[in-house]
Write a protein that holds these residues in place. Structure first.
Motif, PDB file in Angstrom:
ATOM      1  N   LEU A  36      44.187  30.634  29.124  1.00 12.96           N
ATOM      2  CA  LEU A  36      43.099  30.028  29.891  1.00 12.96           C
ATOM      3  C   LEU A  36      41.933  31.006  29.988  1.00 12.96           C
ATOM      4  N   PRO A  37      40.717  30.508  29.965  1.00 13.28           N
ATOM      5  CA  PRO A  37      39.555  31.403  30.092  1.00 13.28           C
ATOM      6  C   PRO A  37      39.554  32.076  31.465  1.00 13.28           C
ATOM      7  N   SER A  38      39.524  33.399  31.473  1.00 18.97           N
ATOM      8  CA  SER A  38      39.578  34.129  32.737  1.00 18.97           C
ATOM      9  C   SER A  38      38.335  33.885  33.579  1.00 18.97           C
ATOM     10  N   ASN A  39      37.205  33.632  32.947  1.00 21.28           N
ATOM     11  CA  ASN A  39      35.974  33.367  33.691  1.00 21.28           C
ATOM     12  C   ASN A  39      36.115  32.093  34.527  1.00 21.28           C
ATOM     13  N   ALA A  40      36.727  31.069  33.949  1.00 18.28           N
ATOM     14  CA  ALA A  40      36.938  29.818  34.681  1.00 18.28           C
ATOM     15  C   ALA A  40      37.913  30.040  35.828  1.00 18.28           C
ATOM     16  N   LEU A  41      38.932  30.847  35.577  1.00 15.81           N
ATOM     17  CA  LEU A  41      39.909  31.140  36.630  1.00 15.81           C
ATOM     18  C   LEU A  41      39.270  31.942  37.760  1.00 15.81           C
ATOM     19  N   GLU A  42      38.416  32.892  37.386  1.00 16.04           N
ATOM     20  CA  GLU A  42      37.730  33.690  38.402  1.00 16.04           C
ATOM     21  C   GLU A  42      36.860  32.799  39.280  1.00 16.04           C
ATOM     22  N   LYS A  43      36.139  31.882  38.646  1.00 16.81           N
ATOM     23  CA  LYS A  43      35.287  30.971  39.413  1.00 16.81           C
ATOM     24  C   LYS A  43      36.132  30.098  40.334  1.00 16.81           C
ATOM     25  N   ARG A  44      37.268  29.621  39.830  1.00 19.19           N
ATOM     26  CA  ARG A  44      38.169  28.784  40.644  1.00 19.19           C
ATOM     27  C   ARG A  44      38.726  29.584  41.812  1.00 19.19           C
ATOM     28  N   ILE A  45      39.101  30.836  41.567  1.00 22.67           N
ATOM     29  CA  ILE A  45      39.622  31.693  42.640  1.00 22.67           C
ATOM     30  C   ILE A  45      38.555  31.896  43.706  1.00 22.67           C
ATOM     31  N   GLU A  46      37.327  32.177  43.273  1.00 27.66           N
ATOM     32  CA  GLU A  46      36.235  32.381  44.230  1.00 27.66           C
ATOM     33  C   GLU A  46      35.976  31.105  45.029  1.00 27.66           C
ATOM     34  N   GLU A  47      36.027  29.978  44.349  1.00 31.07           N
ATOM     35  CA  GLU A  47      35.827  28.694  45.027  1.00 31.07           C
ATOM     36  C   GLU A  47      36.933  28.463  46.067  1.00 31.07           C
ATOM     37  N   LEU A  48      38.158  28.753  45.687  1.00 34.03           N
ATOM     38  CA  LEU A  48      39.277  28.582  46.620  1.00 34.03           C
ATOM     39  C   LEU A  48      39.190  29.566  47.787  1.00 34.03           C
ATOM     40  N   GLU A  49      38.715  30.777  47.506  1.00 38.46           N
ATOM     41  CA  GLU A  49      38.541  31.759  48.585  1.00 38.46           C
ATOM     42  C   GLU A  49      37.490  31.284  49.587  1.00 38.46           C
ATOM     43  N   ARG A  50      36.390  30.709  49.082  1.00 39.00           N
ATOM     44  CA  ARG A  50      35.358  30.182  49.987  1.00 39.00           C
ATOM     45  C   ARG A  50      35.920  29.029  50.814  1.00 39.00           C
ATOM     46  N   GLU A  51      36.669  28.156  50.161  1.00 38.96           N
ATOM     47  CA  GLU A  51      37.265  27.028  50.864  1.00 38.96           C
ATOM     48  C   GLU A  51      38.255  27.511  51.924  1.00 38.96           C
ATOM     49  N   LEU A  52      39.040  28.507  51.565  1.00 37.00           N
ATOM     50  CA  LEU A  52      40.007  29.070  52.505  1.00 37.00           C
ATOM     51  C   LEU A  52      39.298  29.704  53.705  1.00 37.00           C
ATOM     52  N   ALA A  53      38.217  30.404  53.451  1.00 41.17           N
ATOM     53  CA  ALA A  53      37.451  31.019  54.537  1.00 41.17           C
ATOM     54  C   ALA A  53      36.912  29.954  55.484  1.00 41.17           C
ATOM     55  N   LYS A  54      36.423  28.838  54.914  1.00 41.54           N
ATOM     56  CA  LYS A  54      35.916  27.745  55.758  1.00 41.54           C
ATOM     57  C   LYS A  54      37.039  27.151  56.595  1.00 41.54           C
ATOM     58  N   GLU A  55      38.194  26.950  55.974  1.00 44.40           N
ATOM     59  CA  GLU A  55      39.338  26.383  56.693  1.00 44.40           C
ATOM     60  C   GLU A  55      39.791  27.309  57.815  1.00 44.40           C
ATOM     61  N   ARG A  56      39.810  28.605  57.550  1.00 38.43           N
ATOM     62  CA  ARG A  56      40.199  29.569  58.588  1.00 38.43           C
ATOM     63  C   ARG A  56      39.199  29.562  59.737  1.00 38.43           C
ATOM     64  N   GLN A  57      37.916  29.450  59.388  1.00 39.22           N
ATOM     65  CA  GLN A  57      36.879  29.406  60.421  1.00 39.22           C
ATOM     66  C   GLN A  57      37.044  28.160  61.277  1.00 39.22           C
ATOM     67  N   GLU A  58      37.303  27.035  60.636  1.00 38.68           N
ATOM     68  CA  GLU A  58      37.521  25.785  61.363  1.00 38.68           C
ATOM     69  C   GLU A  58      38.778  25.882  62.232  1.00 38.68           C
ATOM     70  N   ASN A  59      39.824  26.480  61.692  1.00 37.51           N
ATOM     71  CA  ASN A  59      41.062  26.658  62.445  1.00 37.51           C
ATOM     72  C   ASN A  59      40.815  27.520  63.685  1.00 37.51           C
ATOM     73  N   ALA A  60      40.070  28.594  63.517  1.00 37.51           N
ATOM     74  CA  ALA A  60      39.759  29.465  64.653  1.00 37.51           C
ATOM     75  C   ALA A  60      38.958  28.710  65.710  1.00 37.51           C
ATOM     76  N   ARG A  61      38.008  27.894  65.262  1.00 38.23           N
ATOM     77  CA  ARG A  61      37.191  27.112  66.200  1.00 38.23           C
ATOM     78  C   ARG A  61      38.055  26.126  66.971  1.00 38.23           C
ATOM     79  N   LEU A  62      38.961  25.449  66.265  1.00 39.39           N
ATOM     80  CA  LEU A  62      39.843  24.485  66.924  1.00 39.39           C
ATOM     81  C   LEU A  62      40.807  25.182  67.890  1.00 39.39           C
ATOM     82  N   MET A  63      41.297  26.342  67.499  1.00 39.63           N
ATOM     83  CA  MET A  63      42.196  27.092  68.389  1.00 39.63           C
ATOM     84  C   MET A  63      41.457  27.490  69.671  1.00 39.63           C
ATOM     85  N   LYS A  64      40.205  27.911  69.525  1.00 43.70           N
ATOM     86  CA  LYS A  64      39.401  28.298  70.690  1.00 43.70           C
ATOM     87  C   LYS A  64      39.172  27.093  71.592  1.00 43.70           C
ATOM     88  N   MET A  65      38.879  25.946  70.985  1.00 45.81           N
ATOM     89  CA  MET A  65      38.676  24.732  71.780  1.00 45.81           C
ATOM     90  C   MET A  65      39.954  24.367  72.537  1.00 45.81           C
TER      91      MET A  65
END
Length: 85
Positions: A36-65
């Motif tokens: 598999l092209p490593s560049n595509a995998l790197e982009k996918r990993i970065e995309e998943l990391e951003r998504e994970l960061a958003k989910e964690r932020q949302e989780n923290a907000r909900l926990m605080k609420m």
């Protein structure tokens, strides 16, 4: 609210450095003969990391609420007890 305390640091459980280190290892593994092209995998990993960061932020907000609501419920129960006396 004590049951939620250990999860309060859930958004910070994996630091940016650890995620970057993981991504770096993944890239090294991919460059050692993956079809598999490593560049595509790197982009996918970065995309998943951003998504994970958003989910964690949302989780923290909900926990605080939830914590805030639990505190309010406790205060209201105290007030009800005082009014009943």
């Amino acid at each position: 609210s004590t049951a939620n305390a250990p999860e309060d640091d859930a958004p910070n459980r994996y630091s940016r450095t650890e995620r970057t280190t993981y991504s770096r290892y993944s890239r090294d593994a991919n460059s050692s003969g993956s079809s598999l092209p490593s560049n595509a995998l790197e982009k996918r990993i970065e995309e998943l990391e951003r998504e994970l960061a958003k989910e964690r932020q949302e989780n923290a907000r909900l926990m605080k609420m939830a914590q805030d609501k639990e505190e309010l419920i406790g205060k209201l129960k105290e007030e009800i007890d005082l009014l009943n006396r």
